[in-house]
Design a protein around this motif. Structure first.
Motif, PDB file in Angstrom:
ATOM      1  N   LEU A  89      16.548  33.708  16.166  1.00 41.24           N
ATOM      2  CA  LEU A  89      18.129  33.673  16.941  1.00 41.24           C
ATOM      3  C   LEU A  89      17.235  34.967  17.861  1.00 41.24           C
ATOM      4  O   LEU A  89      17.818  36.459  16.934  1.00 41.24           O
ATOM      5  N   SER A  90      17.212  34.903  19.207  1.00 39.45           N
ATOM      6  CA  SER A  90      16.932  36.544  20.072  1.00 39.45           C
ATOM      7  C   SER A  90      17.996  37.049  20.920  1.00 39.45           C
ATOM      8  O   SER A  90      19.298  35.945  20.887  1.00 39.45           O
ATOM      9  N   THR A  91      18.062  38.065  21.427  1.00 43.04           N
ATOM     10  CA  THR A  91      19.080  38.877  22.082  1.00 43.04           C
ATOM     11  C   THR A  91      19.932  37.993  22.851  1.00 43.04           C
ATOM     12  O   THR A  91      21.275  37.393  23.412  1.00 43.04           O
ATOM     13  N   ALA A  92      18.719  37.046  23.919  1.00 44.53           N
ATOM     14  CA  ALA A  92      18.937  36.133  25.154  1.00 44.53           C
ATOM     15  C   ALA A  92      20.199  34.956  24.060  1.00 44.53           C
ATOM     16  O   ALA A  92      20.844  34.458  25.010  1.00 44.53           O
ATOM     17  N   ASP A  93      19.602  34.403  22.979  1.00 41.27           N
ATOM     18  CA  ASP A  93      20.602  33.705  22.277  1.00 41.27           C
ATOM     19  C   ASP A  93      22.120  34.466  22.018  1.00 41.27           C
ATOM     20  O   ASP A  93      22.905  33.090  22.099  1.00 41.27           O
ATOM     21  N   VAL A  94      21.932  35.159  21.449  1.00 38.89           N
ATOM     22  CA  VAL A  94      23.229  35.562  21.110  1.00 38.89           C
ATOM     23  C   VAL A  94      24.287  35.858  21.987  1.00 38.89           C
ATOM     24  O   VAL A  94      25.746  35.768  22.570  1.00 38.89           O
TER      25      VAL A  94
END
Lengths: 151, 167
Positions: A89-94
């Motif tokens: 899970l990338s920071t963008a997904d978060v």
């Protein structure tokens, strides 16, 4: 004759290097943290989130996502702290998950530069942490002692 | 002639039969149960990692409150996270996993700095240390660690207080 001697020299040098590397990798037992996947921490400001009940709901939603190990959302400070596996899970997904479909403005938490007198001046390693961690992963990969430890 | 030729084989086969039949008596012996270590009761490395991750999340969240007992101590770490540098948090996480693992009787040792050296010149106060213990206890509760194990772990880690506070 000379060619054979050169080849032997290279082979000997390679063997010595390999032996040195394996000795370095296997010198110590591995660390416990080497056996667990690496997580990353993301600190974000969730603008517009003022309802504590909604914050709890958002916290539960983000915590349930694959790759999130822990999530803490505060309505009081409009702040979210998420620990997650970056490869899952990338920071963008978060950010996307915290924005709840665009309901909240998710931005990076502004950094505060501490005053020199107030900040604890603990001992700091001069070597960049990223380099130390990468070296640790290499060492663990070649450490054969890990097969003899049951964690 | 036949017996003489194969005497060694018969001798060895007979010895093996006697040895294995004698070994049967050992099966009746009751092996005393080894009590599980705190490390095992906590749930080993995955459970300790979950607690540590939860603990770090709580600590970072606490620094956002006003007033905060942990902001002063963790400000350099937060500054690094704010600039996208998460390596320092990873190092802290790794050290915590190793240290809790060893303190709980795990199979591997903590190879980081001593607590005295790691907290040198940080001037950590007792309220700051207590706030940290409260966050750890909350993380243990949220991860379903029973009270007995919680108390045991907090007791073991509490022993490090003199090496952390006032250094």
């Amino acid at each position: 004759m000379r060619r054979i001697r050169t080849r032997s020299l290279f082979l000997g040098l390679f063997a010595a290097l390999l032996l040195s590397f394996m000795t370095w990798a296997n010198w110590q037992e591995p660390n416990l943290h080497d056996y667990v996947p690496v997580t990353t921490v993301t600190l974000l400001r969730v603008g517009g989130l003022t309802d504590p009940a909604r914050a709890r709901e958002l916290e539960r939603h983000v915590s349930s996502l694959d790759g999130v190990t822990t999530c803490n959302v505060s309505a009081k400070n409009q702040l979210a702290v998420v620990m997650h596996y970056a490869d899952q899970l990338s920071t963008a997904d978060v950010r996307r998950a915290l924005s709840a479909g665009g309901a909240y403005a998710v931005t990076a938490q502004p950094t505060e530069i501490p005053q020199a007198s107030a900040a604890p001046a603990g001992p700091q390693c001069p070597v960049p942490a990223g380099y130390v961690l990468a070296l640790e992963r290499v060492r663990f990969a070649f450490n054969l002692r890990r097969f003899f430890v049951k964690v | 002639m036949f017996l003489r030729q194969y005497s060694l084989f018969f001798l060895l086969a007979g010895a093996a039969l006697v040895t294995t039949s004698c070994g049967d008596d050992d099966d009746d012996k009751v092996i005393p149960a080894v009590p599980a270590t705190l490390y095992e009761r906590l749930g080993k490395a995955p459970a300790i990692t979950a607690v540590v991750d939860d603990f770090i999340g709580r600590v970072v969240a606490e620094t956002g409150r006003t007033p905060s007992n942990l902001k002063r101590t963790f400000q350099p770490l937060l500054t690094a996270v704010g600039t996208g540098d998460t390596y320092r948090v990873t190092l802290l996480r790794n050290n915590l996993i190793d240290q809790i693992g060893e303190a709980a009787g795990g199979p591997l040792i903590y190879k980081g700095k001593s607590m005295k050296l790691a907290h040198k010149d940080m001037n950590i106060t007792l309220p700051e240390f207590t706030a940290l213990v409260v966050q750890l206890d909350s993380a243990l509760i949220d991860n379903g660690v029973p009270k007995a194990e919680r108390d045991e772990l907090v007791g073991v880690l509490g022993g490090l207080r003199p090496d952390i506070v006032g250094q």
